[in-house]
Scaffold this motif. Structure first.
Motif, mmCIF file in Angstrom:
data_model
loop_
_atom_site.group_PDB
_atom_site.id
_atom_site.type_symbol
_atom_site.label_atom_id
_atom_site.label_comp_id
_atom_site.label_asym_id
_atom_site.label_seq_id
_atom_site.Cartn_x
_atom_site.Cartn_y
_atom_site.Cartn_z
ATOM 1 N N SER A 43 0.860 -1.278 -0.114
ATOM 2 C CA SER A 43 -0.002 0.077 -0.046
ATOM 3 C C SER A 43 0.872 1.499 0.132
ATOM 4 C CB SER A 43 -0.993 0.078 1.357
ATOM 5 O OG SER A 43 -1.728 1.140 1.251
ATOM 6 N N LYS A 45 0.840 5.513 0.163
ATOM 7 C CA LYS A 45 -0.067 6.468 0.203
ATOM 8 C C LYS A 45 0.044 7.396 -1.114
ATOM 9 C CE LYS A 45 -0.897 10.481 3.159
ATOM 10 N NZ LYS A 45 -0.250 11.284 4.195
ATOM 11 N N GLU A 49 -2.006 0.503 -4.833
ATOM 12 C CA GLU A 49 -2.162 -0.576 -3.990
ATOM 13 C C GLU A 49 -2.074 -1.879 -4.506
ATOM 14 O OE1 GLU A 49 -4.858 0.359 -1.152
ATOM 15 O OE2 GLU A 49 -4.031 1.683 -0.381
ATOM 16 N N ALA A 65 -4.645 -3.957 -1.819
ATOM 17 C CA ALA A 65 -3.529 -4.408 -1.066
ATOM 18 C C ALA A 65 -4.129 -5.596 -0.148
ATOM 19 C CB ALA A 65 -2.924 -3.502 -0.284
ATOM 20 N N LYS A 71 1.743 -7.140 5.315
ATOM 21 C CA LYS A 71 1.311 -5.954 4.647
ATOM 22 C C LYS A 71 2.425 -5.009 4.819
ATOM 23 C CE LYS A 71 -2.079 -2.866 3.624
ATOM 24 N NZ LYS A 71 -3.161 -2.669 4.397
ATOM 25 N N SER A 73 3.258 -1.034 4.025
ATOM 26 C CA SER A 73 2.860 0.241 3.830
ATOM 27 C C SER A 73 3.847 1.156 3.686
ATOM 28 C CB SER A 73 2.019 0.423 4.934
ATOM 29 O OG SER A 73 0.673 -0.259 5.181
#
Length: 251
Positions: A43, A45, A49, A65, A71, A73
Motif C-alpha cells: 500500500s 500513500k 495498492e 492490498a 502488509k 505500507s
C-alpha cells in the motif's frame, strides 16, 4: 521528465508484475514458491495498492492490498521506489510471523528477476537465457506502457488519442501479447488477442531485444521492414510515443 508516483505504479504492476512469468520460466524461481500459500500486500500513500499472491505453485499480481498475510505500507511513492532500488527497508505492518518468506524467498525471487531484466552480456550469449530474458522484458515493457499511459502526464496525453480497441504486439513467432484501450485507459494483456484493431510486429526476438536495449530505433526499423505495423495506425503511433517514455522510467 518523470515522476515518482508513476514510477511506483511501474514498480508494482510492471516490475514486480513480471514475477508471475518469471516463476513460469525459471526453475529456481519456481522452487522458491513451491508449496507456499502467502500474500504480500503493498500500500503506497497517494500511489498504487496491490498484492502479490503465491498459491498452488503460482504467482499472481492483483490490484488492492487486501486481503494479505504480510502488509507493507509506504508513506510516499519515493519510499516504495526506494525499496525496489534497495535504498529503503520497510517494516511490515502485518505478518511478522511470516517475515521469513519476505526476507528470504521473496528477496531471492527479485534477485533472479534482476538477473534477467538487467542481464550481463555474457549471460545473453546463452540462447535459452537470452530468450527468457527477452520474453520477461516484453512482459515488463508492455505493463510499463499501460502504467505510463494511465498515470504519467505526458503518457496520458498520448493515451487520450488512442481509440478503443486492441493492439497486438509480437516478436517472431513465439511472443504474442497485446494492449487494450478502453475509454483512453490502457490494460496490458499478457496473451494473444482473439481480435485486434492494429498490430506492431518485430521480425524476430533479436530485433525486439535490440529495440529494448536502445540499440535500434523503432521508426527506422519500420522503414527497413524489421518492424511491421498495420490496422489503425494512430493506435500504434501513440503506443510508440508512450514506449519512448518507458526507457526514461526503467533506465
Amino acid at each position: 521528465m518523470t515522476d515518482s508516483r508513476t514510477l511506483a505504479y511501474i514498480n508494482l504492476f510492471a516490475v514486480l508484475g513480471t514475477l508471475p512469468y518469471l516463476c513460469e520460466l525459471d526453475s529456481e524461481a519456481s522452487a522458491l514458491i513451491e508449496g507456499k500459500n502467502i500474500t504480500i500486500g503493498i500500500s503506497v500513500k497517494d500511489g498504487p495498492e496491490g498484492r502479490i499472491v503465491f498459491k498452488d505453485g503460482k504467482c499472481t499480481v492483483l490490484e488492492g492490498a487486501d486481503p494479505c498475510d504480510i502488509k507493507l505500507s509506504f508513506s510516499a511513492p519515493d519510499k516504495f521506489n526506494g525499496m525496489i532500488d534497495g535504498t529503503y527497508t520497510p517494516i511490515p505492518r502485518k505478518g511478522f510471523l511470516k517475515i521469513g518468506f519476505l526476507t528470504k524467498n521473496f528477496i531471492k525471487l527479485t534477485d533472479i528477476l534482476t538477473k534477467y531484466l538487467r542481464a550481463e552480456k555474457k549471460d545473453l550469449e546463452n540462447k535459452e537465457f537470452f530468450e527468457k530474458s527477452t520474453l520477461l522484458m516484453f512482459h515488463l515493457i508492455l505493463s510499463a506502457i499501460a502504467q505510463i499511459g494511465n498515470e504519467d502526464k505526458i503518457g496520458r496525453a498520448s493515451a487520450s488519442y488512442i481509440v478503443d480497441g486492441t493492439v497486438r504486439m509480437s516478436a517472431g513467432n513465439d511472443i504474442v501479447l497485446s494492449i487494450k484501450s478502453q475509454d483512453h485507459r490502457l490494460t496490458a494483456i499478457h496473451s494473444a488477442p482473439e481480435n485486434y484493431t492494429s498490430f506492431m510486429s518485430f521480425d524476430s526476438v533479436e530485433t525486439a531485444r535490440k529495440l529494448f536495449d536502445g540499440e535500434i530505433n523503432a521508426v527506422a526499423c519500420i522503414g527497413t521492414g524489421l518492424v511491421r505495423v498495420g490496422g489503425m495506425i494512430s493506435q500504434v503511433d501513440n503506443i510508440n510515443r508512450i514506449l519512448d517514455r518507458v526507457a526514461l522510467y526503467l533506465a
